[in-house]
Design a protein around this motif. Structure first.
Motif, PDB file in Angstrom:
ATOM      1  N   LEU A 155      51.988  20.882  16.775  1.00 61.51           N
ATOM      2  CA  LEU A 155      50.995  19.816  16.683  1.00 61.51           C
ATOM      3  C   LEU A 155      51.538  18.561  17.344  1.00 61.51           C
ATOM      4  O   LEU A 155      52.755  18.350  17.421  1.00 61.51           O
ATOM      5  CB  LEU A 155      50.667  19.526  15.225  1.00 61.51           C
ATOM      6  CG  LEU A 155      50.016  20.657  14.430  1.00 61.51           C
ATOM      7  CD1 LEU A 155      49.879  20.258  12.972  1.00 61.51           C
ATOM      8  CD2 LEU A 155      48.672  21.019  15.013  1.00 61.51           C
ATOM      9  N   SER A 156      50.647  17.706  17.778  1.00 62.45           N
ATOM     10  CA  SER A 156      51.088  16.445  18.390  1.00 62.45           C
ATOM     11  C   SER A 156      51.632  15.514  17.308  1.00 62.45           C
ATOM     12  O   SER A 156      51.353  15.676  16.115  1.00 62.45           O
ATOM     13  CB  SER A 156      49.919  15.779  19.118  1.00 62.45           C
ATOM     14  OG  SER A 156      49.004  15.259  18.169  1.00 62.45           O
ATOM     15  N   LEU A 157      52.399  14.532  17.733  1.00 66.43           N
ATOM     16  CA  LEU A 157      52.966  13.570  16.792  1.00 66.43           C
ATOM     17  C   LEU A 157      51.869  12.764  16.099  1.00 66.43           C
ATOM     18  O   LEU A 157      51.996  12.411  14.927  1.00 66.43           O
ATOM     19  CB  LEU A 157      53.949  12.650  17.506  1.00 66.43           C
ATOM     20  CG  LEU A 157      55.170  13.333  18.118  1.00 66.43           C
ATOM     21  CD1 LEU A 157      56.053  12.312  18.809  1.00 66.43           C
ATOM     22  CD2 LEU A 157      55.947  14.101  17.079  1.00 66.43           C
ATOM     23  N   ASP A 158      50.777  12.498  16.806  1.00 72.41           N
ATOM     24  CA  ASP A 158      49.652  11.784  16.204  1.00 72.41           C
ATOM     25  C   ASP A 158      49.026  12.597  15.074  1.00 72.41           C
ATOM     26  O   ASP A 158      48.647  12.047  14.038  1.00 72.41           O
ATOM     27  CB  ASP A 158      48.599  11.450  17.253  1.00 72.41           C
ATOM     28  CG  ASP A 158      49.062  10.372  18.233  1.00 72.41           C
ATOM     29  OD1 ASP A 158      49.908   9.552  17.827  1.00 72.41           O
ATOM     30  OD2 ASP A 158      48.579  10.374  19.375  1.00 72.41           O
ATOM     31  N   ASP A 159      48.918  13.921  15.270  1.00 69.67           N
ATOM     32  CA  ASP A 159      48.363  14.782  14.225  1.00 69.67           C
ATOM     33  C   ASP A 159      49.260  14.785  12.987  1.00 69.67           C
ATOM     34  O   ASP A 159      48.776  14.725  11.854  1.00 69.67           O
ATOM     35  CB  ASP A 159      48.192  16.216  14.736  1.00 69.67           C
ATOM     36  CG  ASP A 159      47.110  16.329  15.796  1.00 69.67           C
ATOM     37  OD1 ASP A 159      46.225  15.448  15.845  1.00 69.67           O
ATOM     38  OD2 ASP A 159      47.154  17.307  16.580  1.00 69.67           O
ATOM     39  N   ILE A 160      50.558  14.846  13.195  1.00 75.54           N
ATOM     40  CA  ILE A 160      51.505  14.827  12.075  1.00 75.54           C
ATOM     41  C   ILE A 160      51.424  13.491  11.357  1.00 75.54           C
ATOM     42  O   ILE A 160      51.427  13.423  10.124  1.00 75.54           O
ATOM     43  CB  ILE A 160      52.940  15.103  12.566  1.00 75.54           C
ATOM     44  CG1 ILE A 160      53.051  16.497  13.163  1.00 75.54           C
ATOM     45  CG2 ILE A 160      53.944  14.909  11.444  1.00 75.54           C
ATOM     46  CD1 ILE A 160      52.852  17.628  12.181  1.00 75.54           C
ATOM     47  N   LEU A 161      51.323  12.410  12.110  1.00 74.57           N
ATOM     48  CA  LEU A 161      51.219  11.074  11.516  1.00 74.57           C
ATOM     49  C   LEU A 161      49.949  10.948  10.682  1.00 74.57           C
ATOM     50  O   LEU A 161      49.955  10.347   9.605  1.00 74.57           O
ATOM     51  CB  LEU A 161      51.267  10.016  12.614  1.00 74.57           C
ATOM     52  CG  LEU A 161      51.657   8.618  12.194  1.00 74.57           C
ATOM     53  CD1 LEU A 161      53.012   8.602  11.531  1.00 74.57           C
ATOM     54  CD2 LEU A 161      51.649   7.701  13.392  1.00 74.57           C
ATOM     55  N   GLU A 162      48.876  11.540  11.164  1.00 65.35           N
ATOM     56  CA  GLU A 162      47.618  11.529  10.408  1.00 65.35           C
ATOM     57  C   GLU A 162      47.763  12.325   9.106  1.00 65.35           C
ATOM     58  O   GLU A 162      47.291  11.897   8.051  1.00 65.35           O
ATOM     59  CB  GLU A 162      46.504  12.117  11.275  1.00 65.35           C
ATOM     60  CG  GLU A 162      45.141  12.048  10.635  1.00 65.35           C
ATOM     61  CD  GLU A 162      44.065  12.599  11.558  1.00 65.35           C
ATOM     62  OE1 GLU A 162      43.177  13.299  11.042  1.00 65.35           O
ATOM     63  OE2 GLU A 162      44.134  12.337  12.773  1.00 65.35           O
ATOM     64  N   VAL A 210      60.244  20.524  12.211  1.00 65.60           N
ATOM     65  CA  VAL A 210      59.895  19.654  11.097  1.00 65.60           C
ATOM     66  C   VAL A 210      59.971  18.205  11.558  1.00 65.60           C
ATOM     67  O   VAL A 210      60.887  17.823  12.291  1.00 65.60           O
ATOM     68  CB  VAL A 210      60.852  19.884   9.903  1.00 65.60           C
ATOM     69  CG1 VAL A 210      60.644  18.864   8.818  1.00 65.60           C
ATOM     70  CG2 VAL A 210      60.669  21.281   9.346  1.00 65.60           C
ATOM     71  N   ILE A 211      59.003  17.415  11.123  1.00 64.54           N
ATOM     72  CA  ILE A 211      58.992  15.975  11.375  1.00 64.54           C
ATOM     73  C   ILE A 211      59.107  15.285  10.022  1.00 64.54           C
ATOM     74  O   ILE A 211      58.381  15.617   9.083  1.00 64.54           O
ATOM     75  CB  ILE A 211      57.677  15.534  12.063  1.00 64.54           C
ATOM     76  CG1 ILE A 211      57.465  16.274  13.355  1.00 64.54           C
ATOM     77  CG2 ILE A 211      57.633  14.037  12.226  1.00 64.54           C
ATOM     78  CD1 ILE A 211      57.915  15.583  14.586  1.00 64.54           C
ATOM     79  N   ASN A 212      60.004  14.341   9.914  1.00 67.39           N
ATOM     80  CA  ASN A 212      60.169  13.548   8.697  1.00 67.39           C
ATOM     81  C   ASN A 212      59.467  12.213   8.900  1.00 67.39           C
ATOM     82  O   ASN A 212      59.724  11.526   9.889  1.00 67.39           O
ATOM     83  CB  ASN A 212      61.654  13.319   8.403  1.00 67.39           C
ATOM     84  CG  ASN A 212      62.418  14.622   8.307  1.00 67.39           C
ATOM     85  OD1 ASN A 212      62.071  15.498   7.540  1.00 67.39           O
ATOM     86  ND2 ASN A 212      63.452  14.758   9.110  1.00 67.39           N
ATOM     87  N   VAL A 213      58.617  11.853   7.970  1.00 64.04           N
ATOM     88  CA  VAL A 213      57.874  10.602   8.057  1.00 64.04           C
ATOM     89  C   VAL A 213      58.242   9.743   6.856  1.00 64.04           C
ATOM     90  O   VAL A 213      58.092  10.174   5.702  1.00 64.04           O
ATOM     91  CB  VAL A 213      56.352  10.842   8.094  1.00 64.04           C
ATOM     92  CG1 VAL A 213      55.607   9.522   8.161  1.00 64.04           C
ATOM     93  CG2 VAL A 213      55.982  11.724   9.262  1.00 64.04           C
ATOM     94  N   ARG A 248      55.648  21.145  11.730  1.00 65.65           N
ATOM     95  CA  ARG A 248      55.030  20.746  12.992  1.00 65.65           C
ATOM     96  C   ARG A 248      54.071  21.807  13.523  1.00 65.65           C
ATOM     97  O   ARG A 248      53.281  21.547  14.413  1.00 65.65           O
ATOM     98  CB  ARG A 248      56.115  20.446  14.026  1.00 65.65           C
ATOM     99  CG  ARG A 248      55.540  19.807  15.257  1.00 65.65           C
ATOM    100  CD  ARG A 248      56.422  18.794  15.862  1.00 65.65           C
ATOM    101  NE  ARG A 248      55.735  18.204  17.006  1.00 65.65           N
ATOM    102  CZ  ARG A 248      56.303  17.898  18.138  1.00 65.65           C
ATOM    103  NH1 ARG A 248      57.594  18.068  18.287  1.00 65.65           N
ATOM    104  NH2 ARG A 248      55.608  17.387  19.115  1.00 65.65           N
ATOM    105  N   THR A 249      54.109  23.015  12.954  1.00 63.30           N
ATOM    106  CA  THR A 249      53.184  24.056  13.415  1.00 63.30           C
ATOM    107  C   THR A 249      51.874  24.055  12.638  1.00 63.30           C
ATOM    108  O   THR A 249      50.876  24.564  13.130  1.00 63.30           O
ATOM    109  CB  THR A 249      53.831  25.447  13.301  1.00 63.30           C
ATOM    110  OG1 THR A 249      54.101  25.739  11.919  1.00 63.30           O
ATOM    111  CG2 THR A 249      55.115  25.514  14.100  1.00 63.30           C
ATOM    112  N   SER A 250      51.870  23.478  11.422  1.00 63.60           N
ATOM    113  CA  SER A 250      50.643  23.486  10.624  1.00 63.60           C
ATOM    114  C   SER A 250      50.266  22.120  10.070  1.00 63.60           C
ATOM    115  O   SER A 250      49.134  21.913   9.666  1.00 63.60           O
ATOM    116  CB  SER A 250      50.790  24.465   9.453  1.00 63.60           C
ATOM    117  OG  SER A 250      51.738  23.971   8.521  1.00 63.60           O
TER     118      SER A 250
END
Length: 155
Positions: free
Chosen positions: A59-66, A88-91, A111-113
């Motif tokens: 997924l894009s970083l914007d999608d993860i941020l959302e 994995v993205i840590n926010v 990051r895949t889902s």
């Protein structure tokens, strides 16, 4: 040198060495496992997490941020960091952009889902050792105290 001066210096040297050596020993004992924390974490936390779509697109970083904003509604996303070994993205989020560290919350996302990644439950020995090693659970005063022990070691 007078004998009384020699006795004072000998006593000063003995006690400063004993006091500072105790803290140096604590730093050595807690620091050694921290050097190998990746290896020890893989042994201690054998519950291996798998991404939802291992071969899927990221997924894009914007999608993860959302997803992160929805997960912690009412908080503002502050930082993003990336896991090197897994998708994995840590926010890190907080109530306001200038929130102090104690009010911030970190959540990990697949990051895949976009789904939250489960964290470790219970007591984490590595976190305990890190806090003991860096500031002895005292924050800035603990860091300054350990710095003073380093200066005492030089004396």
């Amino acid at each position: 040198m007078k004998q009384s001066t020699f006795r004072i210096w000998s006593s000063l040297h003995t006690w400063t060495s004993l006091i500072s050596t105790a803290f140096l020993l604590m730093l050595c004992i807690t620091g050694l496992p921290l050097i190998f924390h990746d290896e020890l974490d893989s042994v201690l936390h054998s519950d291996h997490w798998q991404p939802a779509n291992p071969d899927g697109a990221l997924l894009s970083l914007d999608d993860i941020l959302e997803q992160a904003a929805q997960h912690r509604s009412g908080e503002v996303p502050l930082y993003m960091s990336f896991d090197i070994d897994r998708p994995v993205i840590n926010v890190t989020s907080g109530p306001a952009p200038d929130s102090p560290g104690r009010d911030m919350t970190m959540a990990s996302f697949d990051r895949t889902s976009g789904e939250p990644v489960p964290g470790h439950d219970g007591f984490d020995i590595m976190e305990f050792l890190l806090q003991l090693h860096t500031d002895m659970f005292l924050g800035l005063p603990g860091m300054l105290f350990l710095g003073a022990m380093g200066l005492l070691l030089i004396i």
